[in-house]
Design a protein around this motif. Structure first.
Motif, PDB file in Angstrom:
ATOM      1  N   LEU A  57       0.866  -1.175   0.000  1.00 29.28           N
ATOM      2  CA  LEU A  57       0.000   0.000   0.000  1.00 29.28           C
ATOM      3  C   LEU A  57       0.898   1.219   0.000  1.00 29.28           C
ATOM      4  CD1 LEU A  57      -2.828  -0.762   2.602  1.00 29.28           C
ATOM      5  CD2 LEU A  57      -2.736  -1.300   0.165  1.00 29.28           C
ATOM      6  N   ARG A  58       0.681   2.137  -0.929  1.00 33.27           N
ATOM      7  CA  ARG A  58       1.440   3.387  -0.985  1.00 33.27           C
ATOM      8  C   ARG A  58       0.489   4.527  -0.664  1.00 33.27           C
ATOM      9  NH1 ARG A  58       4.309   2.607  -6.747  1.00 33.27           N
ATOM     10  NH2 ARG A  58       2.466   3.826  -7.259  1.00 33.27           N
ATOM     11  N   CYS A  59       0.929   5.381   0.248  1.00 29.73           N
ATOM     12  CA  CYS A  59       0.100   6.505   0.666  1.00 29.73           C
ATOM     13  C   CYS A  59       1.003   7.634   1.142  1.00 29.73           C
ATOM     14  CB  CYS A  59      -0.842   6.060   1.788  1.00 29.73           C
ATOM     15  SG  CYS A  59      -2.003   7.315   2.347  1.00 29.73           S
ATOM     16  N   ARG A  60       0.847   8.807   0.559  1.00 24.03           N
ATOM     17  CA  ARG A  60       1.589  10.003   0.968  1.00 24.03           C
ATOM     18  C   ARG A  60       3.097   9.782   1.040  1.00 24.03           C
ATOM     19  NH1 ARG A  60      -2.820  10.794   5.397  1.00 24.03           N
ATOM     20  NH2 ARG A  60      -4.355  12.009   4.245  1.00 24.03           N
ATOM     21  N   GLY A  61       3.646   9.109   0.060  1.00 28.36           N
ATOM     22  CA  GLY A  61       5.090   8.936  -0.008  1.00 28.36           C
ATOM     23  C   GLY A  61       5.650   7.813   0.836  1.00 28.36           C
ATOM     24  N   ASP A  78      -4.461  -8.571   5.507  1.00 22.42           N
ATOM     25  CA  ASP A  78      -4.274  -9.113   6.842  1.00 22.42           C
ATOM     26  C   ASP A  78      -3.030  -8.515   7.470  1.00 22.42           C
ATOM     27  OD1 ASP A  78      -4.861 -10.683   9.013  1.00 22.42           O
ATOM     28  OD2 ASP A  78      -4.724 -12.585   7.976  1.00 22.42           O
ATOM     29  N   GLN A  79      -2.031  -9.319   7.747  1.00 29.08           N
ATOM     30  CA  GLN A  79      -0.835  -8.877   8.435  1.00 29.08           C
ATOM     31  C   GLN A  79      -0.287  -7.605   7.796  1.00 29.08           C
ATOM     32  OE1 GLN A  79       1.504 -12.329   7.787  1.00 29.08           O
ATOM     33  NE2 GLN A  79       0.362 -13.570   9.229  1.00 29.08           N
ATOM     34  N   GLY A  80      -0.171  -6.555   8.575  1.00 36.01           N
ATOM     35  CA  GLY A  80       0.337  -5.286   8.078  1.00 36.01           C
ATOM     36  C   GLY A  80      -0.734  -4.215   7.962  1.00 36.01           C
ATOM     37  N   TRP A  81      -2.002  -4.624   7.784  1.00 32.97           N
ATOM     38  CA  TRP A  81      -3.079  -3.635   7.694  1.00 32.97           C
ATOM     39  C   TRP A  81      -3.164  -2.820   8.984  1.00 32.97           C
ATOM     40  CZ3 TRP A  81      -5.888  -0.547   4.997  1.00 32.97           C
ATOM     41  CH2 TRP A  81      -6.998   0.062   5.569  1.00 32.97           C
ATOM     42  N   ALA A  82      -2.945  -3.456  10.123  1.00 36.16           N
ATOM     43  CA  ALA A  82      -3.013  -2.744  11.405  1.00 36.16           C
ATOM     44  C   ALA A  82      -2.000  -1.604  11.436  1.00 36.16           C
ATOM     45  CB  ALA A  82      -2.772  -3.704  12.570  1.00 36.16           C
ATOM     46  N   ASP A  83      -0.784  -1.863  10.956  1.00 39.71           N
ATOM     47  CA  ASP A  83       0.240  -0.810  10.929  1.00 39.71           C
ATOM     48  C   ASP A  83      -0.219   0.359  10.065  1.00 39.71           C
ATOM     49  OD1 ASP A  83       1.925  -2.292  12.556  1.00 39.71           O
ATOM     50  OD2 ASP A  83       3.052  -3.131  10.877  1.00 39.71           O
ATOM     51  N   PHE A  84      -0.783   0.050   8.893  1.00 45.74           N
ATOM     52  CA  PHE A  84      -1.264   1.108   8.002  1.00 45.74           C
ATOM     53  C   PHE A  84      -2.359   1.930   8.690  1.00 45.74           C
ATOM     54  CE2 PHE A  84      -4.159   2.842   4.857  1.00 45.74           C
ATOM     55  CZ  PHE A  84      -3.294   3.489   3.995  1.00 45.74           C
ATOM     56  N   ALA A  85      -3.322   1.236   9.296  1.00 47.76           N
ATOM     57  CA  ALA A  85      -4.445   1.922   9.943  1.00 47.76           C
ATOM     58  C   ALA A  85      -3.973   2.808  11.098  1.00 47.76           C
ATOM     59  CB  ALA A  85      -5.470   0.901  10.434  1.00 47.76           C
ATOM     60  N   VAL A  97      -9.628   5.204  -0.648  1.00 49.10           N
ATOM     61  CA  VAL A  97      -9.773   4.798  -2.042  1.00 49.10           C
ATOM     62  C   VAL A  97      -8.505   4.040  -2.393  1.00 49.10           C
ATOM     63  CG1 VAL A  97     -10.110   5.568  -4.419  1.00 49.10           C
ATOM     64  CG2 VAL A  97     -11.125   6.884  -2.529  1.00 49.10           C
ATOM     65  N   PHE A  98      -8.666   2.810  -2.867  1.00 51.82           N
ATOM     66  CA  PHE A  98      -7.554   1.931  -3.203  1.00 51.82           C
ATOM     67  C   PHE A  98      -7.508   1.771  -4.714  1.00 51.82           C
ATOM     68  CE2 PHE A  98      -9.022   0.888   0.995  1.00 51.82           C
ATOM     69  CZ  PHE A  98      -7.881   0.588   1.725  1.00 51.82           C
ATOM     70  N   GLU A  99      -6.447   2.257  -5.351  1.00 52.02           N
ATOM     71  CA  GLU A  99      -6.303   2.151  -6.795  1.00 52.02           C
ATOM     72  C   GLU A  99      -5.236   1.111  -7.125  1.00 52.02           C
ATOM     73  OE1 GLU A  99      -5.849   5.118 -10.572  1.00 52.02           O
ATOM     74  OE2 GLU A  99      -4.582   5.544  -8.847  1.00 52.02           O
TER      75      GLU A  99
END
Length: 146
Positions: A57-61, A78-85, A97-99
């Motif tokens: 997932l790429r977001c804001r650099g 799954d694994q890693g989504w928690a860190d992103f959130a 929005v996921f492109e």
């Protein structure tokens, strides 16, 4: 962190291309609290591998690597989504929005799946359950306002 700093960070929005497949998700409790799971919408699953795969997932650099569970009944990040959130301070009512940038299912599954994410702060959006009948017609449109 104060509201002013959060507002300034939210102005750092990278426009999506508009040419690639995408899906949106309005954050609910299971997205932003334990168990931290994001189910991929059925209409988008055909664009992803039917196996377990790494997703970026790429977001804001910044980038986050996590697992996509394409080999389970509920296709999810799954694994890693928690860190992103947590690191993006996602809250109930925010939308993402996921492109799909690369990793189309039709490419033989050889490329890594990359999703560009745009976070839209909800500021009081209703819970997703309340949106179940919205969006079916122009009169019942869903609008995310800043």
């Amino acid at each position: 962190m104060g509201l002013q700093q959060r507002a300034e960070e939210d102005e750092e929005i990278t426009p999506l291309s508009g040419d690639r497949p995408f899906f949106t998700a309005v954050m609910c409790k299971t997205h932003v609290q334990k168990p931290y799971v994001l189910i991929i919408p059925t209409h988008f699953q055909r664009r992803l591998p039917a196996r377990r795969a790494a997703v970026v997932l790429r977001c804001r650099g910044s980038s986050w690597i996590m697992s996509y569970c394409g080999d389970t009944k509920l296709k999810r990040l799954d694994q890693g989504w928690a860190d992103f959130a947590v690191q993006n301070r996602l809250q109930v009512g925010d939308a993402c929005v996921f492109e799909l940038v690369s990793g189309y299912a039709g490419d033989g599954g050889n490329r890594e799946v990359v999703l560009e994410v745009q976070v839209l702060r909800g500021g009081g959006l209703p819970e997703p359950e309340d949106l179940a009948t919205k969006g079916d017609t122009a009169e019942e449109a869903i609008a995310i306002l800043d």
